[in-house]
Structures are given as C-alpha cells and as structure tokens.
Write a protein that holds these residues in place. Sequence first.
Motif, PDB file in Angstrom:
ATOM      1  N   ALA A 187       0.987  -1.094  -0.054  1.00 14.30           N
ATOM      2  CA  ALA A 187      -0.056  -0.085   0.013  1.00 14.30           C
ATOM      3  C   ALA A 187       0.890   1.348   0.255  1.00 14.30           C
ATOM      4  O   ALA A 187       0.331   2.273  -0.672  1.00 14.30           O
ATOM      5  CB  ALA A 187      -0.965   0.021   1.349  1.00 14.30           C
ATOM      6  N   THR A 188       1.972   1.253   0.573  1.00 17.80           N
ATOM      7  CA  THR A 188       2.818   2.436   0.785  1.00 17.80           C
ATOM      8  C   THR A 188       3.284   2.790  -0.603  1.00 17.80           C
ATOM      9  O   THR A 188       3.700   3.985  -1.024  1.00 17.80           O
ATOM     10  CB  THR A 188       4.188   2.027   1.434  1.00 17.80           C
ATOM     11  N   PHE A 189       3.198   1.916  -1.710  1.00 20.08           N
ATOM     12  CA  PHE A 189       3.627   2.264  -3.062  1.00 20.08           C
ATOM     13  C   PHE A 189       2.382   3.120  -3.858  1.00 20.08           C
ATOM     14  O   PHE A 189       2.797   3.342  -5.500  1.00 20.08           O
ATOM     15  CB  PHE A 189       4.193   1.056  -3.908  1.00 20.08           C
ATOM     16  N   GLN A 190       1.159   2.993  -3.455  1.00 15.22           N
ATOM     17  CA  GLN A 190       0.260   3.715  -4.150  1.00 15.22           C
ATOM     18  C   GLN A 190       0.390   5.135  -4.213  1.00 15.22           C
ATOM     19  O   GLN A 190       1.035   5.922  -3.377  1.00 15.22           O
ATOM     20  CB  GLN A 190      -1.205   3.341  -3.066  1.00 15.22           C
ATOM     21  N   PRO A 191       0.040   5.744  -5.378  1.00 15.05           N
ATOM     22  CA  PRO A 191       0.451   7.072  -5.656  1.00 15.05           C
ATOM     23  C   PRO A 191      -0.634   8.104  -4.667  1.00 15.05           C
ATOM     24  O   PRO A 191      -0.286   8.999  -4.412  1.00 15.05           O
ATOM     25  CB  PRO A 191      -0.246   7.642  -7.168  1.00 15.05           C
ATOM     26  N   ASP A 192      -1.684   7.662  -4.292  1.00 16.81           N
ATOM     27  CA  ASP A 192      -2.411   8.561  -3.367  1.00 16.81           C
ATOM     28  C   ASP A 192      -1.751   8.495  -1.888  1.00 16.81           C
ATOM     29  O   ASP A 192      -1.494   7.400  -1.594  1.00 16.81           O
ATOM     30  CB  ASP A 192      -3.842   8.078  -3.255  1.00 16.81           C
ATOM     31  N   PRO A 193      -1.714   9.774  -1.512  1.00 10.95           N
ATOM     32  CA  PRO A 193      -1.055   9.792  -0.074  1.00 10.95           C
ATOM     33  C   PRO A 193      -2.034   9.618   1.174  1.00 10.95           C
ATOM     34  O   PRO A 193      -1.495   9.560   2.298  1.00 10.95           O
ATOM     35  CB  PRO A 193      -0.481  11.097  -0.099  1.00 10.95           C
ATOM     36  N   ASN A 194      -3.319   9.215   0.873  1.00  9.98           N
ATOM     37  CA  ASN A 194      -4.033   9.204   1.929  1.00  9.98           C
ATOM     38  C   ASN A 194      -4.296   7.929   2.442  1.00  9.98           C
ATOM     39  O   ASN A 194      -5.277   6.992   1.587  1.00  9.98           O
ATOM     40  CB  ASN A 194      -5.684   9.916   1.432  1.00  9.98           C
ATOM     41  N   PHE A 195      -3.911   7.612   3.594  1.00  7.29           N
ATOM     42  CA  PHE A 195      -3.931   6.121   3.971  1.00  7.29           C
ATOM     43  C   PHE A 195      -5.555   5.627   4.107  1.00  7.29           C
ATOM     44  O   PHE A 195      -5.877   4.469   3.764  1.00  7.29           O
ATOM     45  CB  PHE A 195      -3.263   5.884   5.491  1.00  7.29           C
ATOM     46  N   GLY A 196      -6.238   6.438   4.559  1.00  6.34           N
ATOM     47  CA  GLY A 196      -7.407   6.017   5.157  1.00  6.34           C
ATOM     48  C   GLY A 196      -8.415   5.916   3.713  1.00  6.34           C
ATOM     49  O   GLY A 196      -9.091   4.845   3.503  1.00  6.34           O
ATOM     50  N   ARG A 197      -8.071   6.675   2.671  1.00  3.04           N
ATOM     51  CA  ARG A 197      -8.863   6.388   1.441  1.00  3.04           C
ATOM     52  C   ARG A 197      -8.307   4.777   0.928  1.00  3.04           C
ATOM     53  O   ARG A 197      -9.021   4.268   0.298  1.00  3.04           O
ATOM     54  CB  ARG A 197      -8.628   7.559   0.339  1.00  3.04           C
ATOM     55  N   LEU A 198      -7.257   4.952   0.899  1.00  2.74           N
ATOM     56  CA  LEU A 198      -6.428   3.679   0.383  1.00  2.74           C
ATOM     57  C   LEU A 198      -7.057   2.351   0.980  1.00  2.74           C
ATOM     58  O   LEU A 198      -7.220   1.350   0.272  1.00  2.74           O
ATOM     59  CB  LEU A 198      -5.058   3.717   0.271  1.00  2.74           C
ATOM     60  N   LEU A 199      -6.997   2.383   2.364  1.00  3.78           N
ATOM     61  CA  LEU A 199      -7.509   1.376   2.928  1.00  3.78           C
ATOM     62  C   LEU A 199      -8.891   1.130   2.740  1.00  3.78           C
ATOM     63  O   LEU A 199      -9.321  -0.223   2.731  1.00  3.78           O
ATOM     64  CB  LEU A 199      -7.193   1.386   4.441  1.00  3.78           C
ATOM     65  N   ALA A 200      -9.723   2.190   2.821  1.00  2.68           N
ATOM     66  CA  ALA A 200     -11.223   2.011   2.281  1.00  2.68           C
ATOM     67  C   ALA A 200     -11.299   1.403   0.911  1.00  2.68           C
ATOM     68  O   ALA A 200     -12.139   0.522   0.848  1.00  2.68           O
ATOM     69  CB  ALA A 200     -11.973   3.372   2.368  1.00  2.68           C
ATOM     70  N   ALA A 201     -10.642   2.012   0.029  1.00  4.95           N
ATOM     71  CA  ALA A 201     -10.732   1.498  -1.548  1.00  4.95           C
ATOM     72  C   ALA A 201     -10.359   0.025  -1.528  1.00  4.95           C
ATOM     73  O   ALA A 201     -11.047  -0.935  -1.831  1.00  4.95           O
ATOM     74  CB  ALA A 201     -10.229   2.127  -2.396  1.00  4.95           C
ATOM     75  N   TYR A 202      -9.235  -0.348  -0.720  1.00  2.00           N
ATOM     76  CA  TYR A 202      -8.714  -1.841  -0.684  1.00  2.00           C
ATOM     77  C   TYR A 202      -9.740  -2.644  -0.138  1.00  2.00           C
ATOM     78  O   TYR A 202      -9.892  -3.802  -0.524  1.00  2.00           O
ATOM     79  CB  TYR A 202      -7.464  -1.962   0.030  1.00  2.00           C
ATOM     80  N   GLY A 203     -10.520  -2.234   0.855  1.00  2.00           N
ATOM     81  CA  GLY A 203     -11.730  -2.991   1.380  1.00  2.00           C
ATOM     82  C   GLY A 203     -12.483  -3.564   0.319  1.00  2.00           C
ATOM     83  O   GLY A 203     -13.147  -4.866   0.267  1.00  2.00           O
ATOM     84  N   GLY A 204     -12.771  -3.003  -0.707  1.00  2.00           N
ATOM     85  CA  GLY A 204     -13.614  -3.406  -1.876  1.00  2.00           C
ATOM     86  C   GLY A 204     -12.884  -4.412  -2.671  1.00  2.00           C
ATOM     87  O   GLY A 204     -13.560  -5.410  -3.154  1.00  2.00           O
ATOM     88  N   VAL A 205     -11.769  -4.169  -2.989  1.00  2.00           N
ATOM     89  CA  VAL A 205     -10.868  -4.939  -3.579  1.00  2.00           C
ATOM     90  C   VAL A 205     -10.597  -6.377  -3.002  1.00  2.00           C
ATOM     91  O   VAL A 205     -10.831  -7.509  -3.370  1.00  2.00           O
ATOM     92  CB  VAL A 205      -9.324  -4.699  -3.933  1.00  2.00           C
ATOM     93  N   PHE A 206     -10.659  -6.329  -1.550  1.00  2.47           N
ATOM     94  CA  PHE A 206     -10.435  -7.499  -0.715  1.00  2.47           C
ATOM     95  C   PHE A 206     -11.621  -8.368  -0.975  1.00  2.47           C
ATOM     96  O   PHE A 206     -11.706  -9.602  -0.739  1.00  2.47           O
ATOM     97  CB  PHE A 206     -10.241  -7.038   0.807  1.00  2.47           C
ATOM     98  N   VAL A 207     -13.007  -7.505  -0.854  1.00  4.25           N
ATOM     99  CA  VAL A 207     -14.170  -8.354  -0.920  1.00  4.25           C
ATOM    100  C   VAL A 207     -14.221  -9.249  -2.268  1.00  4.25           C
ATOM    101  O   VAL A 207     -14.467 -10.552  -2.246  1.00  4.25           O
ATOM    102  CB  VAL A 207     -15.318  -7.416  -0.716  1.00  4.25           C
ATOM    103  N   ALA A 208     -14.003  -8.534  -3.389  1.00  3.39           N
ATOM    104  CA  ALA A 208     -14.084  -9.193  -4.640  1.00  3.39           C
ATOM    105  C   ALA A 208     -12.879 -10.263  -4.730  1.00  3.39           C
ATOM    106  O   ALA A 208     -13.107 -11.418  -5.382  1.00  3.39           O
ATOM    107  CB  ALA A 208     -13.972  -8.026  -5.878  1.00  3.39           C
ATOM    108  N   GLY A 209     -11.647  -9.896  -4.304  1.00  4.89           N
ATOM    109  CA  GLY A 209     -10.878 -10.938  -4.320  1.00  4.89           C
ATOM    110  C   GLY A 209     -10.816 -11.995  -3.434  1.00  4.89           C
ATOM    111  O   GLY A 209     -10.447 -13.162  -4.016  1.00  4.89           O
ATOM    112  N   SER A 210     -11.506 -11.879  -2.281  1.00  6.18           N
ATOM    113  CA  SER A 210     -11.864 -13.054  -1.635  1.00  6.18           C
ATOM    114  C   SER A 210     -12.640 -13.871  -2.188  1.00  6.18           C
ATOM    115  O   SER A 210     -12.374 -15.297  -2.123  1.00  6.18           O
ATOM    116  CB  SER A 210     -12.221 -12.555  -0.162  1.00  6.18           C
TER     117      SER A 210
END
Length: 111
Positions: A51-74
Amino acid sequence: MTVVRSVLLFLLAALAEIGGAWLVWQGWREHRGLWWVAAGVIALGCYGFVATFQPDPNFGRLLAAYGGVFVAGSLLWGVVVDGFRPDRYDVVGAAICLVGVAVIMYAPRAG
C-alpha cells in the motif's frame, strides 16, 4: 499510467493479504503446521508494504478502497483455490464494492 499502476498494486496487495490469510488458515485450522502460518504472516507483512507504493497519499482512502478489492478478491480466491461457488448476491455485492473502489480512488477531485 497512474491508474494502471494503482490497479496493479491493489491486485498485488490482494494476493498478499488474501494469500497470507489463507496460509494462516491452512496452517492452523487445517493443521498443516506452523510453517504455513509463518509463510502467511510473512505474506501479510508484505501486504502492509504494498500500500505504501500507491500514488495516493491518503492512508484512509487507500484502505477504504482496498476493502472493496478485498471483498471481490476473496470471492475470486475462493473460486480458484477452494472450489467455492458464489451465488448471484455474492457477485452483485462484489461488483458494488468494485464500483465503490473506482469512485473512491479514481473520481476527479479538485486541487
């Protein structure tokens, strides 16, 4: 190119986190041993760095978005690795989550 990079990083993060959690599950719950658990812990640690390599600097935004990726990926992991058969509600829910990821991460923002 930034969106492509971001999507690839989300996929790599999903592989590390879901794979790591699956390894821990296999090691502990399926009694495959502590080496599986250790491999899972290492994979989960790798996820934390991706996650630290994502271009967006906002941790909360990244983690929130990743939650959706996690759901589909799971769900996809379950299909490929465990023979899980999602029903239409699983698929619709995952699609809604991925739309949310796109809105959170790639909507145009002022400034």
